[in-house]
Each structure stands twice: as structure tokens, then as C-alpha cells.
Design a protein around this motif. Sequence first.
Motif, mmCIF file in Angstrom:
data_model
loop_
_atom_site.group_PDB
_atom_site.id
_atom_site.type_symbol
_atom_site.label_atom_id
_atom_site.label_comp_id
_atom_site.label_asym_id
_atom_site.label_seq_id
_atom_site.Cartn_x
_atom_site.Cartn_y
_atom_site.Cartn_z
ATOM 1 N N MET A 37 0.748 -1.112 -0.154
ATOM 2 C CA MET A 37 0.080 0.133 0.053
ATOM 3 C C MET A 37 0.857 1.168 -0.130
ATOM 4 S SD MET A 37 -3.244 1.016 2.248
ATOM 5 C CE MET A 37 -3.764 -0.455 2.985
ATOM 6 N N THR A 38 0.713 2.380 -0.823
ATOM 7 C CA THR A 38 1.379 3.383 -1.099
ATOM 8 C C THR A 38 1.054 4.324 0.304
ATOM 9 O OG1 THR A 38 -0.486 4.591 -2.121
ATOM 10 C CG2 THR A 38 1.268 3.270 -3.342
ATOM 11 N N PRO A 39 1.962 5.237 0.539
ATOM 12 C CA PRO A 39 1.929 6.114 1.819
ATOM 13 C C PRO A 39 0.589 7.187 1.686
ATOM 14 C CG PRO A 39 4.136 6.292 0.963
ATOM 15 C CD PRO A 39 3.229 5.395 -0.082
ATOM 16 N N ASP A 40 0.110 7.434 0.563
ATOM 17 C CA ASP A 40 -0.855 8.303 0.603
ATOM 18 C C ASP A 40 -2.176 7.416 0.959
ATOM 19 O OD1 ASP A 40 -0.842 6.744 -1.829
ATOM 20 O OD2 ASP A 40 -1.789 8.420 -2.989
ATOM 21 N N ARG A 41 -2.404 6.119 0.607
ATOM 22 C CA ARG A 41 -3.288 5.101 1.033
ATOM 23 C C ARG A 41 -3.451 4.911 2.495
ATOM 24 N NH1 ARG A 41 -5.820 1.466 -3.322
ATOM 25 N NH2 ARG A 41 -5.326 2.589 -5.366
ATOM 26 N N TRP A 42 -2.034 4.994 2.930
ATOM 27 C CA TRP A 42 -2.116 4.720 4.577
ATOM 28 C C TRP A 42 -2.675 6.033 5.258
ATOM 29 C CZ3 TRP A 42 -1.493 0.717 7.446
ATOM 30 C CH2 TRP A 42 -0.896 -0.382 6.879
ATOM 31 N N ILE A 43 -2.252 7.114 4.903
ATOM 32 C CA ILE A 43 -2.865 8.558 5.293
ATOM 33 C C ILE A 43 -4.318 8.630 5.169
ATOM 34 C CG2 ILE A 43 -2.908 10.681 5.238
ATOM 35 C CD1 ILE A 43 0.275 10.620 4.100
ATOM 36 N N THR B 275 -6.232 6.160 5.024
ATOM 37 C CA THR B 275 -7.206 5.014 5.700
ATOM 38 C C THR B 275 -6.874 5.276 7.246
ATOM 39 O OG1 THR B 275 -6.263 3.251 4.065
ATOM 40 C CG2 THR B 275 -7.001 2.436 6.459
ATOM 41 N N VAL B 276 -5.878 5.783 8.070
ATOM 42 C CA VAL B 276 -5.678 6.195 9.396
ATOM 43 C C VAL B 276 -6.564 7.535 9.448
ATOM 44 C CG1 VAL B 276 -4.249 7.105 10.826
ATOM 45 C CG2 VAL B 276 -3.481 5.178 9.410
ATOM 46 N N THR B 277 -6.733 8.350 8.597
ATOM 47 C CA THR B 277 -7.563 9.541 8.843
ATOM 48 C C THR B 277 -8.984 9.139 8.778
ATOM 49 O OG1 THR B 277 -5.984 10.830 7.934
ATOM 50 C CG2 THR B 277 -8.130 11.710 8.194
#
Length: 125
Positions: free
Chosen positions: A1-7, A9-11
Motif C-alpha cells: 500500500m502506498t503512503p497516501d493510501r495509509w494516510i 485509511t488512518v484518517t
Amino acid sequence: MTPDRWIVTVTGLALIGFIAWFFWLKRSTGFRASDISGGYQEAMILVKGGYTPDTIIVQSGRPVRLNFRREETATCSDKVIFADFQKSADLPTGQTVSVELLPKSPGEFGFGCPMGMFRGKLVVE
């Protein structure tokens, strides 16, 4: 998963958690109604985006006077209903309306608008 998807998802999970806490898990400590002459326990409740305070603490067996002051024009807030006491009151904008109750037994009794969006609680000790 790319960093922008992590951000994202967490948000999103954080927002879901906040919404669940705010609407279902948040507990207020309550406001103890003050004693006035005539034996009444009295509290002033501001109606603006909800009830402030939304939890009122009173003693059983003594009359209660709750003064509602509506400072908005939303149609949901134009009435307050005390289902357990079979009482209701219309709340005109900019006016203070008193609701008098006589809680005979301890417990928690809800009150709210007809749509259930605004909710409060009367805690009888």
C-alpha cells in the motif's frame, strides 16, 4: 500500500472513532439543579445545537422546574418531550419556557426533541 493510501485509511478510521465517541460514548458529568424558594429545584437549559447542559441532576420527591431558552430556528428544536412524565412543551425562539415535573422515584429519564436528534437526561437521585 502506498503512503497516501495509509494516510487516508488512518484518517478515515480516526474520524469514524471520533464520530462514535461523540454521538454514542461521550458522557457528561451533569449539572446539579439549584434549590430556589418554594421548594423547587431549578435549572436553565440553553437550546442551541443541542441542550446545554444535557444532563440535569435532581433529588426525588421534590418538584423540578427546567427553564428552556431556545436560541435557534431549527425546526427540530421547537419542542421538548419528557415521555416518562407524559409532558411536552413548545419552545418559541428567543423565549424562556418552564417545564415543571415531580420525579417520585430515582432513575434516569430522557428528554429530547420530536425527531430524537437533541437528547438530554434527567438524573433523579
